[in-house]
Structure formats: C-alpha cells, structure tokens
Design an enzyme around this catalytic site. Structure first.
Site, mmCIF file in Angstrom:
data_model
loop_
_atom_site.group_PDB
_atom_site.id
_atom_site.type_symbol
_atom_site.label_atom_id
_atom_site.label_comp_id
_atom_site.label_asym_id
_atom_site.label_seq_id
_atom_site.Cartn_x
_atom_site.Cartn_y
_atom_site.Cartn_z
ATOM 1 C CG ASP A 87 44.447 -85.014 46.395
ATOM 2 O OD1 ASP A 87 43.824 -86.071 46.548
ATOM 3 O OD2 ASP A 87 44.053 -83.923 46.854
ATOM 4 C CG HIS B 143 41.737 -77.201 51.980
ATOM 5 N ND1 HIS B 143 40.704 -77.929 52.520
ATOM 6 C CD2 HIS B 143 41.827 -77.576 50.685
ATOM 7 C CE1 HIS B 143 40.183 -78.713 51.587
ATOM 8 N NE2 HIS B 143 40.848 -78.524 50.465
HETATM 9 O O1 PAF Z 1 42.655 -80.924 44.778
HETATM 10 C C1 PAF Z 1 41.614 -80.276 44.540
HETATM 11 O O2 PAF Z 1 40.903 -79.798 45.436
HETATM 12 C C2 PAF Z 1 41.200 -80.079 43.100
HETATM 13 O O3 PAF Z 1 41.498 -81.201 42.328
HETATM 14 C C3 PAF Z 1 41.790 -78.811 42.465
HETATM 15 C C4 PAF Z 1 43.305 -78.889 42.392
HETATM 16 C C5 PAF Z 1 41.385 -77.598 43.275
HETATM 17 C C6 PAF Z 1 41.266 -78.638 41.045
HETATM 18 O O4 PAF Z 1 39.876 -78.510 41.021
#
Ligand code: PAF
Length: 284
Positions: free
Chosen positions: A152, A37
C-alpha cells in the site's frame, strides 16, 4: 501475549511492560493476517523490545458501497498467528472505543495532494479514514516505530506526510511487499478471487515489471507509449483498469520519464475484487 480489547487495558498493559529504555514498535492491521503482515511483525521485532499489533476493521476507511460488512474477520486465527510471531500485545478495540459518536461525525485528517490522487480519487474519503484511525492508534499506543507495507505504497507515503505535518514522534518504516510464488502481492482481498480470476491476477505484477523495464531502458520513450498498450492488454485479458500510472514518490505527480524517484501504481478490478500493486523505479 496479551490481548487488550479496550484502550484502558492497552494503556495499563503498556505501562506495565514499558521501561524507560524499551523501544515500542507498532503494526496496525485490519486482521485476516497473511505472510505479508507477519513479515511486518518480524521487522517490528528487529527494532524493538516491545511489539504491539492492532486488529481493527476501520469503518471510516470504507465507502458505503464497499466491503466493510463482508471484510474477512478471522480473530482466533489472527491471534494464534500473532502469538506464534512473538508479538507482545494485541490491541483489539471495538468501533465504539475508536469512534464513540460514530465514524461519520468524527473529526477527519486529510492529507492533501498525496491523498487526492490514485486510490484517493477512486475511493473518496478512504485515506481520511486511514489517517484518522492511524493517528488515533498512534496516540493510544505511543510507539517509537510503526511499520507499514509497501504493497500500500500510497498509504505509506500519506502516513509519512501526516506524521511529518503533525509532528508525531513516530519513526515510520516500510516493509517489502510479500508475494505468492507466481508474483501476486499478498492481500486479504485475494480470497475474493474465483479460481479463474486468481489464475489471471499475477498478470498485474508481470505487467508492472515489463513496464518498469521498458521505462528504464536506455532509449526509453515517454510513459504513455508504454502504459497505454499495457492497459489495453490487461483490459483485453479481463481486468477493468482504475489506473496504471507513473508517478513521483515525492508528490505523486504524473510524469513522462523517470527523472526522479518514481513508482508505477496500478489498481485493477477482476470481477468484484479490486487489486492494487506497485513497483518503485529509482532515478538513474
Ligand atoms: O493497511 C491497512 O490494513 C489499514 O489501512 C490500516 C493501516 C491498518 C488502517 O486501518
């Protein structure tokens, strides 16, 4: 760093910070932040004067049998990490701010084809929940740029399609998957793994790399001849395989050979933990 816990606070703080020329980058998250993140936050900062992150565990993207109740919530640590990363505004709405009438009755956004295969097949409704919340967050933040992780990859492709189909004025950018030293893709769900499962988990990335190498070798055979033994070996090692498939990046169609840009996608369960990963293979 400003923490805006309601949509109206977010709007007010954004209005105060936003100037005519300022670019706003946005990184939506469900919290429990890790280095993956934080790399997205850094990337967001490179392109914008104002960086906004959100922390919202989105009930609409969890099926009834999934881990919504136990999903790790670490708000204080997350806020400290975002402050350290130089984020300007963190949006931390409640469920009622996003879904005043509840998520079950809420309008859903469905991206067909891309949203129906792989994780869309195994987790019905999951991507509708993702698209709906991302679209709502885009309307609230009004970012110029939004950054999503390639870990993802299916989600990233679906969001790009949604943005294109709905004409949303957001430039969707992707950030490279961050990995532990042994290759395991960083994920909030890795902490569900027992010590023994954690030791086994890097085999996913090793398998993806080996398969990608076999599929790009000069005299490559068709994908199934590479993927079937790889699935069998993972199963033998203790994984329950949801899928290991070669798909195109344009449509997520299954293909036998890399004749256009593709990725190998994998989802596999170790005990109660479902892990996903991918490796992109660009056409020669
Ligand atoms: O990837 C994620 O953490 C979630 O799918 C997101 C994009 C924040 C949507 O809730």
């Amino acid at each position: 760093m400003i923490v805006a816990s309601t949509p109206s606070a977010l709007t007010a703080h954004l209005a105060a910070l936003r100037t005519r020329s300022a670019t706003v980058s946005f990184v939506p998250t469900m919290g429990n932040l890790h280095a993956g993140h934080l790399a997205l936050m850094q990337q967001a900062r490179q392109h914008a004067e104002i960086v906004v992150a959100s922390i919202f565990v989105n009930p609409m993207q969890f099926a009834a049998n999934e881990d919504l109740a136990t999903y790790p919530r670490t708000m204080e640590a997350d806020l400290a990490a975002l402050r350290e990363a130089g984020v300007d505004i963190v949006f931390t709405p409640d469920v009622t701010d996003i879904y005043p009438g509840g998520s079950a009755l809420h309008t859903a956004i469905h991206v067909p084809v891309l949203g129906d295969s792989l994780c869309g097949r195994d987790r019905p409704g999951h991507f509708d929940g993702v698209c709906t919340v991302v679209c709502k967050l885009f309307h609230m933040v009004e970012p110029d740029i939004a950054v999503f992780g390639e870990k993802d990859l299916q989600q990233l492709l679906i969001i790009k399609q949604m943005v294109s189909d709905l004409g949303l004025p957001v430039d969707v950018q992707s950030g490279a998957t961050q990995r532990a030293e042994d290759g395991l893709a960083l994920s909030s769900r890795n902490q569900y793994l027992s010590d023994a499962e954690r030791a086994l988990a890097p085999l996913l990335w090793q398998t993806l790399q080996d398969c990608a190498q076999a599929l790009t070798a000069p005299a490559t055979s068709e994908a199934e001849r590479v993927l079937k033994p790889a699935r069998d070996a993972l199963q033998h090692a203790g994984f329950a395989i949801d899928y290991l498939e070669l798909r195109t990046l344009s449509t997520l169609d299954a293909v036998d050979h890399v004749t256009e840009d593709c990725a190998l996608f994998i989802a596999a369960r170790l005990g109660r933990t479902r892990l996903i990963d991918n490796i992109q293979i660009l056409a020669p």
